[in-house]
Design a protein around this motif. Structure first.
Motif, PDB file in Angstrom:
ATOM      1  N   THR A   1      42.835  21.340  46.189  1.00 49.73           N
ATOM      2  CA  THR A   1      42.698  21.157  45.053  1.00 49.73           C
ATOM      3  C   THR A   1      42.417  22.479  43.841  1.00 49.73           C
ATOM      4  OG1 THR A   1      42.168  18.873  45.380  1.00 49.73           O
ATOM      5  CG2 THR A   1      42.063  19.815  43.119  1.00 49.73           C
ATOM      6  N   PRO A   2      41.628  23.379  44.995  1.00 52.88           N
ATOM      7  CA  PRO A   2      41.037  24.626  44.357  1.00 52.88           C
ATOM      8  C   PRO A   2      42.615  25.792  43.935  1.00 52.88           C
ATOM      9  CG  PRO A   2      39.696  24.021  45.806  1.00 52.88           C
ATOM     10  CD  PRO A   2      40.726  23.182  45.671  1.00 52.88           C
ATOM     11  N   VAL A   3      43.270  25.264  44.782  1.00 52.40           N
ATOM     12  CA  VAL A   3      44.063  26.826  44.828  1.00 52.40           C
ATOM     13  C   VAL A   3      44.719  27.852  43.970  1.00 52.40           C
ATOM     14  CG1 VAL A   3      46.075  28.180  46.619  1.00 52.40           C
ATOM     15  CG2 VAL A   3      44.124  26.494  47.542  1.00 52.40           C
ATOM     16  N   PRO A   4      45.608  26.449  43.111  1.00 50.72           N
ATOM     17  CA  PRO A   4      45.746  27.573  41.902  1.00 50.72           C
ATOM     18  C   PRO A   4      45.167  27.432  40.884  1.00 50.72           C
ATOM     19  CG  PRO A   4      46.650  25.057  41.983  1.00 50.72           C
ATOM     20  CD  PRO A   4      45.786  25.361  43.295  1.00 50.72           C
ATOM     21  N   PHE A   5      43.893  26.922  40.934  1.00 60.23           N
ATOM     22  CA  PHE A   5      42.570  27.386  40.110  1.00 60.23           C
ATOM     23  C   PHE A   5      41.784  28.355  40.615  1.00 60.23           C
ATOM     24  CE2 PHE A   5      37.869  27.505  40.479  1.00 60.23           C
ATOM     25  CZ  PHE A   5      37.408  27.704  39.276  1.00 60.23           C
ATOM     26  N   PHE A   6      41.679  28.910  41.627  1.00 63.51           N
ATOM     27  CA  PHE A   6      41.311  30.069  42.026  1.00 63.51           C
ATOM     28  C   PHE A   6      42.175  31.606  41.695  1.00 63.51           C
ATOM     29  CE2 PHE A   6      39.044  28.191  46.463  1.00 63.51           C
ATOM     30  CZ  PHE A   6      37.857  27.895  45.232  1.00 63.51           C
ATOM     31  N   ARG A   7      43.548  30.785  42.317  1.00 59.52           N
ATOM     32  CA  ARG A   7      44.371  32.124  41.550  1.00 59.52           C
ATOM     33  C   ARG A   7      44.329  32.774  40.101  1.00 59.52           C
ATOM     34  NH1 ARG A   7      48.906  29.813  45.380  1.00 59.52           N
ATOM     35  NH2 ARG A   7      48.924  30.393  47.170  1.00 59.52           N
ATOM     36  N   ALA A   8      44.442  31.667  39.209  1.00 56.17           N
ATOM     37  CA  ALA A   8      43.993  31.435  37.789  1.00 56.17           C
ATOM     38  C   ALA A   8      43.032  32.398  37.926  1.00 56.17           C
ATOM     39  CB  ALA A   8      44.198  30.460  36.891  1.00 56.17           C
ATOM     40  N   LEU A   9      41.382  32.192  38.238  1.00 57.28           N
ATOM     41  CA  LEU A   9      39.751  32.768  37.798  1.00 57.28           C
ATOM     42  C   LEU A   9      40.225  34.366  38.518  1.00 57.28           C
ATOM     43  CD1 LEU A   9      37.551  32.333  36.330  1.00 57.28           C
ATOM     44  CD2 LEU A   9      37.072  31.421  39.115  1.00 57.28           C
ATOM     45  N   ALA A  10      40.752  34.958  39.076  1.00 59.41           N
ATOM     46  CA  ALA A  10      40.940  35.393  39.695  1.00 59.41           C
ATOM     47  C   ALA A  10      42.195  36.918  38.693  1.00 59.41           C
ATOM     48  CB  ALA A  10      42.194  36.310  40.742  1.00 59.41           C
ATOM     49  N   THR A  11      42.698  35.970  37.974  1.00 61.91           N
ATOM     50  CA  THR A  11      42.782  37.257  37.002  1.00 61.91           C
ATOM     51  C   THR A  11      42.756  37.210  36.146  1.00 61.91           C
ATOM     52  OG1 THR A  11      44.410  35.150  36.218  1.00 61.91           O
ATOM     53  CG2 THR A  11      45.721  36.050  37.520  1.00 61.91           C
TER      54      THR A  11
ATOM     55  N   VAL B   1      38.661  30.936  49.705  1.00 62.02           N
ATOM     56  CA  VAL B   1      38.150  32.015  48.556  1.00 62.02           C
ATOM     57  C   VAL B   1      38.774  33.700  48.305  1.00 62.02           C
ATOM     58  CG1 VAL B   1      36.177  32.521  47.369  1.00 62.02           C
ATOM     59  CG2 VAL B   1      35.698  30.187  48.526  1.00 62.02           C
ATOM     60  N   ARG B   2      38.649  33.951  49.922  1.00 60.56           N
ATOM     61  CA  ARG B   2      39.308  35.530  50.409  1.00 60.56           C
ATOM     62  C   ARG B   2      40.732  35.028  50.042  1.00 60.56           C
ATOM     63  NH1 ARG B   2      34.743  37.748  52.987  1.00 60.56           N
ATOM     64  NH2 ARG B   2      32.713  36.504  53.729  1.00 60.56           N
ATOM     65  N   GLU B   3      41.396  34.503  50.785  1.00 56.57           N
ATOM     66  CA  GLU B   3      42.376  34.692  49.970  1.00 56.57           C
ATOM     67  C   GLU B   3      42.787  34.017  48.996  1.00 56.57           C
ATOM     68  OE1 GLU B   3      44.478  33.670  54.460  1.00 56.57           O
ATOM     69  OE2 GLU B   3      45.043  32.442  53.011  1.00 56.57           O
ATOM     70  N   HIS B   4      42.547  33.819  47.696  1.00 61.15           N
ATOM     71  CA  HIS B   4      42.810  33.283  46.424  1.00 61.15           C
ATOM     72  C   HIS B   4      42.685  33.117  45.622  1.00 61.15           C
ATOM     73  CE1 HIS B   4      45.861  31.089  48.930  1.00 61.15           C
ATOM     74  NE2 HIS B   4      45.314  30.492  50.080  1.00 61.15           N
ATOM     75  N   LEU B   5      40.828  34.177  45.660  1.00 61.69           N
ATOM     76  CA  LEU B   5      39.817  34.049  44.568  1.00 61.69           C
ATOM     77  C   LEU B   5      39.440  35.080  44.754  1.00 61.69           C
ATOM     78  CD1 LEU B   5      38.115  33.150  42.180  1.00 61.69           C
ATOM     79  CD2 LEU B   5      36.508  32.315  43.511  1.00 61.69           C
TER      80      LEU B   5
ATOM     81  N   ALA C   1      41.013  42.699  41.042  1.00 58.58           N
ATOM     82  CA  ALA C   1      39.218  43.151  40.434  1.00 58.58           C
ATOM     83  C   ALA C   1      38.294  41.895  41.004  1.00 58.58           C
ATOM     84  CB  ALA C   1      39.456  42.878  39.218  1.00 58.58           C
ATOM     85  N   ALA C   2      38.775  40.922  41.017  1.00 49.94           N
ATOM     86  CA  ALA C   2      38.087  39.488  41.091  1.00 49.94           C
ATOM     87  C   ALA C   2      37.088  39.844  43.224  1.00 49.94           C
ATOM     88  CB  ALA C   2      38.223  38.191  41.480  1.00 49.94           C
ATOM     89  N   ALA C   3      37.782  40.676  43.619  1.00 47.29           N
ATOM     90  CA  ALA C   3      37.136  40.946  45.128  1.00 47.29           C
ATOM     91  C   ALA C   3      36.011  41.601  44.741  1.00 47.29           C
ATOM     92  CB  ALA C   3      38.287  42.360  46.078  1.00 47.29           C
ATOM     93  N   GLU C   4      35.800  42.224  43.624  1.00 45.15           N
ATOM     94  CA  GLU C   4      34.008  43.187  43.232  1.00 45.15           C
ATOM     95  C   GLU C   4      33.864  41.932  43.710  1.00 45.15           C
ATOM     96  OE1 GLU C   4      33.773  46.547  42.997  1.00 45.15           O
ATOM     97  OE2 GLU C   4      35.557  46.530  43.651  1.00 45.15           O
ATOM     98  N   ALA C   5      33.245  40.736  42.859  1.00 36.55           N
ATOM     99  CA  ALA C   5      32.548  39.920  43.309  1.00 36.55           C
ATOM    100  C   ALA C   5      31.907  39.154  44.527  1.00 36.55           C
ATOM    101  CB  ALA C   5      32.983  38.110  42.785  1.00 36.55           C
ATOM    102  N   ASN C   6      30.296  39.135  44.574  1.00 36.29           N
ATOM    103  CA  ASN C   6      29.598  38.720  45.986  1.00 36.29           C
ATOM    104  C   ASN C   6      29.570  37.565  46.533  1.00 36.29           C
ATOM    105  OD1 ASN C   6      27.581  39.203  47.864  1.00 36.29           O
ATOM    106  ND2 ASN C   6      26.709  38.001  46.674  1.00 36.29           N
ATOM    107  N   PHE C   7      30.840  37.137  47.113  1.00 31.82           N
ATOM    108  CA  PHE C   7      30.685  36.237  48.046  1.00 31.82           C
ATOM    109  C   PHE C   7      29.733  35.419  49.154  1.00 31.82           C
ATOM    110  CE2 PHE C   7      33.027  33.750  51.354  1.00 31.82           C
ATOM    111  CZ  PHE C   7      32.963  31.528  50.664  1.00 31.82           C
ATOM    112  N   VAL C   8      29.051  34.816  48.946  1.00 32.70           N
ATOM    113  CA  VAL C   8      28.303  33.707  49.857  1.00 32.70           C
ATOM    114  C   VAL C   8      28.867  32.874  50.757  1.00 32.70           C
ATOM    115  CG1 VAL C   8      25.980  33.822  50.607  1.00 32.70           C
ATOM    116  CG2 VAL C   8      26.844  35.539  48.082  1.00 32.70           C
ATOM    117  N   PRO C   9      28.881  33.386  52.146  1.00 39.08           N
ATOM    118  CA  PRO C   9      29.978  32.316  52.558  1.00 39.08           C
ATOM    119  C   PRO C   9      28.180  31.477  53.161  1.00 39.08           C
ATOM    120  CG  PRO C   9      29.652  34.030  53.906  1.00 39.08           C
ATOM    121  CD  PRO C   9      28.998  34.528  52.816  1.00 39.08           C
TER     122      PRO C   9
END
Ligand SMILES: O=C1O[C@H](COP(=O)(O)O)[C@@H](O)[C@H](O)[C@H]1O
Length: 221
Positions: free
Chosen positions: A39-49, A79-83, A87-95
Motif C-alpha cells: 500500500t505505501p509505495v505511491p505514498f513514499f514516492r509522493a512524499l519523497a518529492t 523504504v530505501r527504494e521508494h522514500l 533530497a529525502a535520502a538525507e533523512a535518518n532511516f532507522v531499521p
C-alpha cells in the motif's frame, strides 16, 4: 491520469509533510513511523518529492520481517527504494533488524535504537492486512497479548500464518504519536475495517487497538 489510489497517496504525503513542518517549527528533530507492504509505495514516492528539511527527520518502521535488507520481503528495502530518494535520502532511516540470527536475539539492540528517537512521533502511519493485523500485531501471533500490553518498545513475533519471524513496535509505543493515520485500499479492507469498528475484541482484529487514537483514515477503492 492520476488514479484514486495515487491521489490518496499524494494527499496523505501532503498531510504528512504539513505535520512534519509544524512539529519542526518547535522542535529540532521529528520522527515519522511508516508501514511496509504494498500500500505505501505511491505514498513514499509522493512524499519523497516534497520540500522538507529531510536532514532533521528520522524515519522508522512500524514492523519488519526478520530478513536481510536486500530481501524482496524487507520493509527497509521498500523504504530505501521508494522514500529515501533525491533530497529525502538525507533523512535518518532507522531499521528494525540487526545481524543477529533471530529477532529474539536482536530485540534489545533494536529497542535501544528506537528509544533514542524523538518521541512522540509526529505521525504513525499504519497499514492493515485482510486479517485485521496492523504493524506485526497478528490475530494468530502467540505474542499478540504481549505486544498489546507491554511497556517494551519492540516485540519479537512468531506467527503461524506468516513465513518469517518478525519484529514489531509494541502497541504502547505505536500509540506514542501526535497523529495516527490508517492508509488502506480496496473494498475488502473497507469491509474488514467496518467489522473492526462494529466490535471490540482486539485479539480478533488487532487494528481495533488504534481506532480510538484518534485515527485518520485514508482509503481509496
Ligand atoms: O505484513 C504487512 O502487511 C500490512 C499490510 O500490507 P499491504 O501489502 O496489504 O499493504 C502492513 O501494514 C505491515 O507493515 C506489513 O508488515
Amino acid at each position: 491520469m492520476e488514479t484514486s489510489r495515487e491521489r490518496l497517496a499524494r494527499q496523505l504525503a501532503e498531510a504528512v509533510a504539513e505535520a512534519l513542518r509544524s512539529d519542526l517549527a518547535v522542535q529540532e528533530r521529528a520522527l515519522l513511523v511508516v508501514s511496509g507492504g504494498s500500500t505505501p509505495v505511491p505514498f513514499f514516492r509522493a512524499l519523497a518529492t516534497l520540500d522538507l528539511p529531510w536532514e532533521r527527520i528520522d524515519v522508522t518502521l512500524a514492523d519488519e520481517r526478520w530478513v536481510a535488507e536486500d530481501s524482496a520481503d524487507s520493509n527497509a528495502r521498500l523504504v530505501r527504494e521508494h522514500l529515501l530518494t533525491g533530497a529525502a535520502a538525507e533523512a535518518n532511516f532507522v531499521p528494525l533488524t540487526t545481524d543477529d540470527a533471530t529477532p529474539e536475539q536482536g530485540v534489545d539492540a533494536v529497542a535501544a535504537r528506537i528509544d533514542r528517537l524523538a518521541w512522540p512521533a509526529s505521525m504513525v502511519i499504519l497499514g492493515m492486512g485482510g486479517d485485521g493485523h496492523t504493524a506485526s500485531l497478528f490475530p494468530d501471533s502467540r505474542e499478540l497479548g504481549l505486544a498489546l500490553s507491554t511497556d517494551d518498545t519492540v516485540v519479537a513475533v512468531r506467527t503461524p500464518s506468516q513465513p518469517q519471524a518478525r519484529i514489531t513496535l509494541s502497541a504502547g509505543r505505536l500509540h506514542q504519536a501526535r497523529r495516527h493515520v490508517l492508509h488502506l485500499n480496496g473494498e475488502d479492507k473497507r469491509t474488514v475495517l467496518a467489522t473492526a469498528m462494529a466490535g471490540d475484541d482486539v485479539r480478533k482484529l488487532p487494528i481495533r487497538a488504534f481506532l480510538a487514537c484518534p485515527l485518520a483514515i485514508y482509503w481509496a477503492p
